[in-house]
Design a protein around this motif. Structure first.
Motif, PDB file in Angstrom:
ATOM      1  N   LEU A 121      83.704 -22.616  41.358  1.00  0.00           N
ATOM      2  CA  LEU A 121      84.455 -21.802  40.394  1.00  0.00           C
ATOM      3  C   LEU A 121      83.906 -20.387  40.323  1.00  0.00           C
ATOM      4  O   LEU A 121      84.662 -19.411  40.354  1.00  0.00           O
TER       5      LEU A 121
ATOM      6  N   ILE B 191      86.957 -18.024  39.370  1.00  0.00           N
ATOM      7  CA  ILE B 191      87.858 -18.733  38.464  1.00  0.00           C
ATOM      8  C   ILE B 191      87.130 -18.919  37.137  1.00  0.00           C
ATOM      9  O   ILE B 191      85.982 -19.375  37.110  1.00  0.00           O
TER      10      ILE B 191
ATOM     11  N   TRP C 158      86.671 -31.700  35.924  1.00  0.00           N
ATOM     12  CA  TRP C 158      87.048 -30.465  35.214  1.00  0.00           C
ATOM     13  C   TRP C 158      88.575 -30.369  35.298  1.00  0.00           C
ATOM     14  O   TRP C 158      89.158 -30.720  36.336  1.00  0.00           O
TER      15      TRP C 158
ATOM     16  N   ASN D 152      92.329 -28.096  34.340  1.00  0.00           N
ATOM     17  CA  ASN D 152      92.764 -26.722  34.066  1.00  0.00           C
ATOM     18  C   ASN D 152      93.568 -26.654  32.772  1.00  0.00           C
ATOM     19  O   ASN D 152      93.867 -27.676  32.143  1.00  0.00           O
ATOM     20  N   ARG D 153      93.897 -25.440  32.396  1.00  0.00           N
ATOM     21  CA  ARG D 153      94.544 -25.207  31.111  1.00  0.00           C
ATOM     22  C   ARG D 153      95.878 -25.938  31.020  1.00  0.00           C
ATOM     23  O   ARG D 153      96.265 -26.421  29.965  1.00  0.00           O
TER      24      ARG D 153
ATOM     25  N   VAL E 102      89.162 -25.194  32.803  1.00  0.00           N
ATOM     26  CA  VAL E 102      89.164 -24.104  33.753  1.00  0.00           C
ATOM     27  C   VAL E 102      90.491 -23.361  33.660  1.00  0.00           C
ATOM     28  O   VAL E 102      91.516 -23.974  33.343  1.00  0.00           O
ATOM     29  N   ASP E 103      90.457 -22.074  33.922  1.00  0.00           N
ATOM     30  CA  ASP E 103      91.694 -21.288  33.882  1.00  0.00           C
ATOM     31  C   ASP E 103      92.631 -21.745  35.002  1.00  0.00           C
ATOM     32  O   ASP E 103      92.198 -22.255  36.026  1.00  0.00           O
ATOM     33  N   ASP E 104      93.925 -21.507  34.806  1.00  0.00           N
ATOM     34  CA  ASP E 104      94.903 -21.857  35.841  1.00  0.00           C
ATOM     35  C   ASP E 104      94.755 -20.948  37.060  1.00  0.00           C
ATOM     36  O   ASP E 104      94.503 -19.746  36.921  1.00  0.00           O
TER      37      ASP E 104
ATOM     38  N   THR F 187     101.757 -22.372  38.884  1.00  0.00           N
ATOM     39  CA  THR F 187     100.587 -23.195  38.611  1.00  0.00           C
ATOM     40  C   THR F 187     101.041 -24.622  38.324  1.00  0.00           C
ATOM     41  O   THR F 187     102.205 -24.867  38.020  1.00  0.00           O
TER      42      THR F 187
ATOM     43  N   ARG G 233      99.274 -28.771  37.099  1.00  0.00           N
ATOM     44  CA  ARG G 233      98.087 -29.454  36.580  1.00  0.00           C
ATOM     45  C   ARG G 233      97.075 -29.621  37.700  1.00  0.00           C
ATOM     46  O   ARG G 233      97.452 -30.012  38.808  1.00  0.00           O
ATOM     47  N   LYS G 234      95.839 -29.324  37.405  1.00  0.00           N
ATOM     48  CA  LYS G 234      94.840 -29.412  38.455  1.00  0.00           C
ATOM     49  C   LYS G 234      93.555 -30.029  37.902  1.00  0.00           C
ATOM     50  O   LYS G 234      93.161 -29.748  36.770  1.00  0.00           O
TER      51      LYS G 234
ATOM     52  N   TYR H  93      89.422 -30.951  39.001  1.00  0.00           N
ATOM     53  CA  TYR H  93      88.356 -30.684  39.959  1.00  0.00           C
ATOM     54  C   TYR H  93      87.322 -31.799  39.878  1.00  0.00           C
ATOM     55  O   TYR H  93      86.831 -32.103  38.786  1.00  0.00           O
TER      56      TYR H  93
END
Lengths: 114, 904
Positions: free
Chosen positions: B640, B645, B665, B667-668, B698-700, B709, B711-712, B714
């Motif tokens: 990141l 990121i 982790w 994302n937003r 985490v930010d998108d 963007t 859904r993600k 990590y």
């Protein structure tokens, strides 16, 4: 006043040869001389001067030589040949005869043409 | 022999005499020509005007004929002469020579026409050549019309690009629809380290099923392709990493490189990632996969059922050859019918059927096709402005040549002769413009391909489209001839003497021509404005793309891949250890700030869409509604931070004890769409078989160039290295020269393992610009075309205004003599300019409005009728219109009244 075509055809070679008998000239000189010395009467379409010269040349009455004119440019100078002078002589007497005949017929006045 | 040039009308006269004298191929011609030239030179030297000399000379045709009679050789030939109605080759040649002479006397005019033509023809030839290669040419496979790409369609619409093995196995048996059906593993780009040669090299590998090459209809250059057994059976699949057969088909290039094109390559073995494969075939030179990257090696894919080849795993792509005589429509109907019956016997198909798409369309893609057509349209508009401009110039020249033509007509040139003369002149211009355009087109094609290699897929070599060039040239020449003829034709209606006598160009025909010219300029301004408006939109669209926050900071980031061969890095622990060691060594380099790795870089599209489960009430996974889709990224080191990121809350990747518990982790977007008001940090979700704690938010980050963007999630590589041999992309944030850094890292990598390859090093900036390539290409090309059209229309407007001022100098002089102020005169010219530019602008706006529907789909965050772009364009044109009027207006006010009024 302008001459009719047939008169012109007869007179022009004589006029040109007469001028060239006096001194050699190149084309434009001759054109100017014709106009000046004939009082404008023989200021023929200049386009006919050159064919006429070529014709006289072909008959052997004039000959041409190319050399630089006083301006420095190359010019084709024409002058009458011996044969040309002889022919001109014969033509002159023919003209004289013709003029005499015309005069006696009252067509041409003697010496006081306006 | 040649002397100083004479005025054109005299040259013309001499030509007429000589032609009538019929002295070709004789010494006499030169002699006579010199004498005639001398005659006119003498006359001019004495101060006689050309016109007087011409009048005194008398009839040139008659003179020529008399000369012909007096010349000995010519006389005989000439006696039988009759007027011919055709022209001999010699006469044509004479006309061309004369035309060339006339053009060299008007170098400005000739240059502008030739350059204008060259630009129009060049731009069109280039863009249509690309268009032809990309959109119109057949794919380089046997009977490409019968080829289809297969997507999975089903009533619930859950299928997509990827296919499931059991379905492929079933579908390939549908003989009444398909002749051949092949599958290929494009789910991710595959590579392997080839260690057979002197030094290890990274090669592109593609897994394909038996029938793949056969579907495309391409036979191997040497040897064979894969057999049925090497792909479909017998037995059950054991696992994805275990090849079913150790055979390989290699590309022509690889064959030439490592076997020097030798026939005994067949049967030899190559080492890929430490495994041996027998070379069984070599594909022909230039063979390319229809999609995905090019391959050096093809390996047989294990298509047997079992292992991961089951109904719930979508990962293969399909191509098929339709049965001979079966149309796409018939095939589509039949597969639906068969699929229904299939579903009845196999409920797990979910009613899936093969959705058939023409392969060509799939390869090119609809946006790219649309973009190319729009660019082609723009290039066509450039050609249109070029034609308008040339026409305008020709009409203007026609006006100024009225006297010249009248003179020639008076000199005995017939109407046909005049037409031939102009034809020769315009023909010369067309040939010169065409040749220059061709050269420009060749250069342009090279530039286009260099500019955007990715926009031009499936093209092994782009060749200059002969048909394209021919078409463009034909259009231009057609316009040239059509409009170029008008002066000559008009002449035939006008009495030459009248034009000669009138002395000025104020005839009614002149006024009509001026109206034509005005119309042409208005059209030109309109076309140019529409193009400029388009270019403004594309530029704005591209700049919004470039300025779009993608959620990462690409500045100073180097990316590259290192692939670990299974043989030497057999398990997760070994692979994780390697990454730790690599990251430690890189982090120790002085220029490096952060280092990490990821399974799939941002903006490269969606990838690894899996599901996770979250329901604190029912943590056993029993709630079917608590499954959420997410793209999974496996990360190592401090990815990141290396990618820039932002961590919004929680702890960073580099700050946790990875041995403590399974972590994730998110994302937003996951927080917004799944957790909502609930606190996400510390929650436990089920992902890839493990219950993981959410450690950070985490930010998108965008997965495409347009900022989309999704859904993600990590997952740390340390906790996931055993799942498979992840092909991680390393990301290094550093200061200074990244090229130098690459070499340092290569050295460090060699110290860890001398057999590993540092693959595809490039900057994150380069990655971003490659995904923006198509948009940049469109914006840049539109800008070029618009610029061309703008310049052309400027030249056109200026030309008309300047011509008008010159033609009206007398009128302006009179006005000024009558007391008109310079302001009034300037106003007069400006009003004229406005009469051209304002209607042109309105026309162009209307065009832009209509065209908006077309380009809307290509624009990003800009409305196709964006008021700012349109009004800026209009303003630009008004300013340019004024600017083009400025010089003529100034000239008008400086007209010398006395000179003008005493001129005639």
């Amino acid at each position: 006043m302008t001459l009719e075509r047939e008169w012109m055809r007869g007179a022009a070679p004589l006029a040109v040869l007469t001028l060239l008998e006096r001194r050699e000239m190149y084309g434009y000189e001759l054109v100017e001389a014709l106009e000046r010395d004939s009082g404008g009467l023989l200021a023929m379409g200049q386009s006919t001067v050159y064919p006429l010269l070529y014709n006289l040349e072909a008959k052997g009455h004039v000959e041409a030589v190319t050399r630089a004119a006083p301006s420095g440019r190359k010019r084709k100078y024409y002058r009458a040949t011996a044969a040309g002078r002889k022919w001109l002589e014969a033509q002159r007497s023919q003209w004289a005869t013709l003029v005499a005949a015309m005069t006696s017929l009252g067509i041409a006045a003697d010496g006081d043409e306006a | 022999m040649t002397s100083a040039p004479l005025p054109p009308e005299i040259e013309e006269l001499i030509d007429v005499v000589l032609r009538a004298a019929d002295l070709e191929f004789t010494d006499g011609r030169r002699e006579v020509e010199q004498e005639l030239r001398a005659h006119f030179e003498d006359g001019l030297a004495k101060g006689v005007s050309a016109e007087t000399l011409i009048v005194r000379f008398g009839d040139p045709v008659e003179a020529g004929r008399r000369i012909a009679r007096t010349r000995p050789g010519a006389a005989a030939r000439n006696r039988g002469e009759r007027r011919r109605w055709w022209m001999s080759g010699r006469e044509w040649w004479d006309e061309v020579r004369r035309a060339a002479r006339r053009l060299t006397r008007a170098p400005g005019f000739a240059a502008v026409v030739i350059v204008t033509l060259a630009l129009g023809i060049g731009a069109n030839t280039a863009i249509f050549t690309v268009l032809d290669a990309v959109l119109l040419k057949d794919l380089p496979y046997a009977e490409p019309d019968r080829l289809v790409r297969i997507h999975e369609g089903n009533p619930e619409d859950v299928g997509g690009e990827y296919l499931r093995v059991p379905l492929i196995v079933a579908w390939r048996g549908w003989d009444e629809v398909f002749d051949e059906l092949g599958a290929l593993y494009t789910y991710r780009e595959m590579g392997a380290d080839l260690t057979s040669g002197d030094r290890p090299e990274r090669v592109h590998v593609l897994w394909v099923s038996a029938g793949y090459f056969e579907a495309l209809g391409i036979a191997p250059h040497r040897g064979r392709t894969f057999t049925e057994d090497e792909s479909y059976g017998p037995g059950e699949a054991t696992g994805r990493t275990e090849p079913i057969a150790h055979t390989a088909v290699i590309s022509h290039a690889l064959w030439a490189r490592i076997f020097e094109g030798s026939d005994d390559a067949l049967g030899r073995t190559i080492e890929l990632d430490g495994e041996s494969y027998e070379v069984v075939g070599v594909m022909p030179r230039g063979f390319k996969n229809p999609f995905g990257t090019d391959s050096d090696v093809w390996l047989p894919y294990d298509m047997r059922l079992g292992g991961s080849n089951h109904y719930r795993n979508w990962f293969l792509s399909g191509v098929a050859r339709l049965r001979d005589g079966v149309t796409l429509e018939q095939a589509r109907e039949r597969v639906r019918a068969i699929a229904e019956a299939h579903h009845d016997s196999e409920p797990e198909t979910f009613g899936a059927y093969p959705r058939l798409l023409p392969l060509h369309q799939e390869v090119v893609g609809p946006t790219r096709a649309r973009m190319l057509w729009i660019l082609a349209g723009a290039a066509g508009m450039v050609l249109l402005t070029a034609c308008l401009n040339v026409t305008n110039l020709l009409v203007a020249r026609g006006l100024s040549r009225d006297r010249d033509l009248a003179l020639r007509s008076a000199l005995g040139s017939g109407r046909a002769r005049l037409v031939v003369g102009i034809l020769a002149e315009n023909g010369l211009l067309a040939v010169a413009g065409g040749a220059a355009g061709l050269a420009l087109g060749v250069f342009g094609v090279k530039a286009l391909v260099a500019l955007a290699p990715g926009v031009v897929p499936m093209v092994t070599e782009i060749r200059m489209g002969g048909a394209v060039f021919g078409f463009t040239t034909a259009v231009t020449i057609g316009a040239l001839l059509l409009f170029g003829m008008t002066p000559a034709l008009r002449m035939s209606r006008t009495a030459p003497a009248e034009v000669l006598r009138s002395g000025d160009r104020t005839s009614t025909t002149g006024r009509a021509s001026r109206r034509v010219r005005d119309g042409l300029v208005i059209a030109q301004v309109g076309v140019a404005l529409a193009l400029v408006a388009g270019a403004a939109l594309f530029t704005r669209s591209f700049s919004s793309l470039v300025n779009l926050p993608l959620g990462l900071d690409p500045e100073g980031v180097l990316t590259f891949e290192v692939h670990l061969p299974e043989a030497r890095y057999p398990d997760g622990a070994a692979r994780h250890a390697f990454h730790e060691q690599l990251h430690d060594r890189i982090a120790a380099l002085p220029a490096v700030d952060e280092v990490g790795a990821v399974s799939w870089l941002p903006v490269k599209g969606r990838y690894h869409s899996w599901g996770f489960y979250w329901d604190p009430e029912n943590p056993d996974g029993s709630n079917d509604d608590a499954w959420y889709g997410t793209d999974v990224r496996v990360v190592a080191g401090d990815y990141l931070a290396a990618m820039g990121i932002d961590l919004l809350s929680g702890v960073g990747l580099g700050e946790v004890d990875l041995d403590a518990e399974p972590m994730v982790w998110i994302n937003r977007t996951v927080v917004d769409e799944v957790f909502g008001e609930d606190e996400a940090l510390g929650q436990q979700i089920v992902l890839a078989g493990d219950t993981r704690r959410v450690m950070g938010i985490v930010d998108d980050v965008a997965h495409d160039s347009r900022g989309s963007t999704t859904r993600k999630s990590y997952v740390p590589h340390a906790q996931f290295a055993g799942d498979r041999n992840w092909a991680l992309t390393q990301t290094v944030r550093a200061r200074g020269d990244l090229g130098q850094l690459t070499e340092q890292i290569r050295t460090e990598l060699g110290r860890i393992d001398g057999q590993l390859v540092l693959f595809e090093p490039r900057t994150a900036d380069a990655l971003l610009s490659s995904v923006r390539e198509q948009d940049r290409f469109a914006a840049l090309l539109m800008a070029c075309f618009a610029g061309l059209a703008l310049v052309l229309s400027l030249v056109g407007t200026y030309g008309v205004l300047a011509g008008s001022v010159a033609a009206r100098s007398r009128e302006i002089g009179i006005r000024m003599a009558l007391g008109a102020s310079t302001q009034e005169i300037r106003g007069m010219v400006l009003r004229y300019a406005a009469r051209l530019v304002v209607p042109g602008t309105i026309l162009g706006l209307a065009g832009a409005w209509v065209g908006a529907g077309w380009i809307r789909a290509l624009l990003f965050e800009v409305d196709a009728r964006d008021p700012l772009s349109l009004s800026a364009t209009v303003l630009l044109f008004l300013v340019i219109g004024l600017a083009s009027a400025w010089l003529p207006a100034r000239r008008a006010t400086r007209v010398d009244t006395v000179e003008v009024l005493t001129a005639e």
